[in-house]
Scaffold this motif. Sequence first.
Motif, PDB file in Angstrom:
ATOM      1  N   CYS A 171     -16.079 -12.659 -34.384  1.00  0.00           N
ATOM      2  CA  CYS A 171     -16.760 -11.359 -34.348  1.00  0.00           C
ATOM      3  C   CYS A 171     -15.714 -10.260 -34.532  1.00  0.00           C
ATOM      4  CB  CYS A 171     -17.513 -11.171 -33.031  1.00  0.00           C
ATOM      5  SG  CYS A 171     -18.687  -9.789 -33.067  1.00  0.00           S
TER       6      CYS A 171
ATOM      7  N   THR B 268     -21.473 -11.543 -28.571  1.00  0.00           N
ATOM      8  CA  THR B 268     -22.683 -11.566 -27.747  1.00  0.00           C
ATOM      9  C   THR B 268     -23.737 -12.396 -28.472  1.00  0.00           C
ATOM     10  OG1 THR B 268     -23.426  -9.497 -28.762  1.00  0.00           O
ATOM     11  CG2 THR B 268     -22.253  -9.329 -26.663  1.00  0.00           C
ATOM     12  N   ALA B 269     -24.640 -12.999 -27.709  1.00  0.00           N
ATOM     13  CA  ALA B 269     -25.551 -14.007 -28.246  1.00  0.00           C
ATOM     14  C   ALA B 269     -26.425 -13.505 -29.388  1.00  0.00           C
ATOM     15  CB  ALA B 269     -26.426 -14.558 -27.119  1.00  0.00           C
ATOM     16  N   ASN B 270     -26.930 -12.281 -29.297  1.00  0.00           N
ATOM     17  CA  ASN B 270     -27.910 -11.805 -30.278  1.00  0.00           C
ATOM     18  C   ASN B 270     -27.319 -10.892 -31.350  1.00  0.00           C
ATOM     19  OD1 ASN B 270     -30.053 -13.139 -28.927  1.00  0.00           O
ATOM     20  ND2 ASN B 270     -30.132 -11.461 -27.424  1.00  0.00           N
ATOM     21  N   ASP B 271     -26.006 -10.860 -31.457  1.00  0.00           N
ATOM     22  CA  ASP B 271     -25.353 -10.008 -32.459  1.00  0.00           C
ATOM     23  C   ASP B 271     -25.638 -10.563 -33.862  1.00  0.00           C
ATOM     24  OD1 ASP B 271     -23.626  -8.571 -34.112  1.00  0.00           O
ATOM     25  OD2 ASP B 271     -22.070  -8.447 -32.573  1.00  0.00           O
ATOM     26  N   PRO B 272     -26.208  -9.768 -34.749  1.00  0.00           N
ATOM     27  CA  PRO B 272     -26.524 -10.267 -36.102  1.00  0.00           C
ATOM     28  C   PRO B 272     -25.300 -10.398 -37.004  1.00  0.00           C
ATOM     29  CG  PRO B 272     -27.080  -7.945 -35.928  1.00  0.00           C
ATOM     30  CD  PRO B 272     -26.675  -8.382 -34.542  1.00  0.00           C
TER      31      PRO B 272
ATOM     32  N   ARG C 140     -20.011 -17.511 -38.154  1.00  0.00           N
ATOM     33  CA  ARG C 140     -19.847 -18.873 -37.611  1.00  0.00           C
ATOM     34  C   ARG C 140     -18.934 -19.666 -38.537  1.00  0.00           C
ATOM     35  NH1 ARG C 140     -23.489 -19.306 -33.525  1.00  0.00           N
ATOM     36  NH2 ARG C 140     -25.158 -17.727 -33.553  1.00  0.00           N
TER      37      ARG C 140
ATOM     38  N   HIS D 267     -24.885 -13.996 -42.230  1.00  0.00           N
ATOM     39  CA  HIS D 267     -26.148 -13.478 -42.780  1.00  0.00           C
ATOM     40  C   HIS D 267     -26.797 -14.492 -43.723  1.00  0.00           C
ATOM     41  CE1 HIS D 267     -25.530  -8.874 -41.967  1.00  0.00           C
ATOM     42  NE2 HIS D 267     -25.445  -9.622 -40.864  1.00  0.00           N
TER      43      HIS D 267
END
Length: 315
Positions: free
Chosen positions: A295, A301-305, A309, A215
């Motif tokens: 995760c 998944t690519a768009n998971d907020p 990282r 975030h």
Amino acid sequence: MKVPKQISAAGDRTAVRQQISATVLFADICGSTRLFEKYGNLQARQIESRVLELLKAKTAEFDGKVVKTIGDEIMSRFADAARALQAACEMHSTIKDDAYLLEFDIAVRIGLQHGPVLVEQSDLFGDAVNVAARMVALAKADQIITTRETVRQLPDNLELMTRSLGWSRVRGKLDELEIVEVIWQEPSSLTQLVSIEQQDEVRSLLFARLILEYHNKTYEVMPDSHIFTIGRGDRNHLVVDQDRVSRTHADIEFRQGKFILVDGSTNGTYVLLNNGSRFFVQREEFTLHDRGIICLGKAVTANDPDLIRYECVQP
């Protein structure tokens, strides 16, 4: 005046508590699941029972006391580290020499720790119990693992039977502990260790710090940091407030020059490496390499907020 039963019962429980100094030993049968798959329930249970019988006998032989049996593992206590270490060596030798067990290639792993423990209703509690449990988890088949703290309790002739495996951070301890292996086998069967100086040199070439991004906030984990916690609970270092995330979901520890992800969650942790490799970690450990994505509780998944990282940064 009549004393209420619940107060009397509590008093009875307090009366049986006793703090003593002891060596706690865990001995765990390696590959017990494989035994049941290979030999069936009846024979596998007979094998386990034979191993546990031998472990208990050696505990008694060296004046120890079996505290409890936990599935394929026993927990024992000894008055001193020397007797515990001698019992551990004999446990390995006896299992290897037992005529009934020869064809099954059985191995156990043993961890032990000396220190103050609380005896309560025939069970043990305390720091020494927790560290001993951690030592058996670190041990491999046919190994005996302890700490330098325990080795200091040994007479010189037994201390010579040990070798350092370096330093490791242990859950619940503020500082790293020096991990020590007890040598019970013939020298020819052992792997030659590099010197402490060489170990330090190797460690300096490994990852020096870990960078986490979540975030738009950056977290830096250093080798000398305490255990870094991740989870839904607001006391974690990194809080991920999602339904599938456990209150205390995972830890990141620094051991032997590497950052280790330790999952303790209900739904597990998913890791996607930079090279595309995917891993699912649940109630186990994973060494973080290079860079990638973590995760909690669901696949990446690519768009998971809520992706975390990470990057392991070299010195």
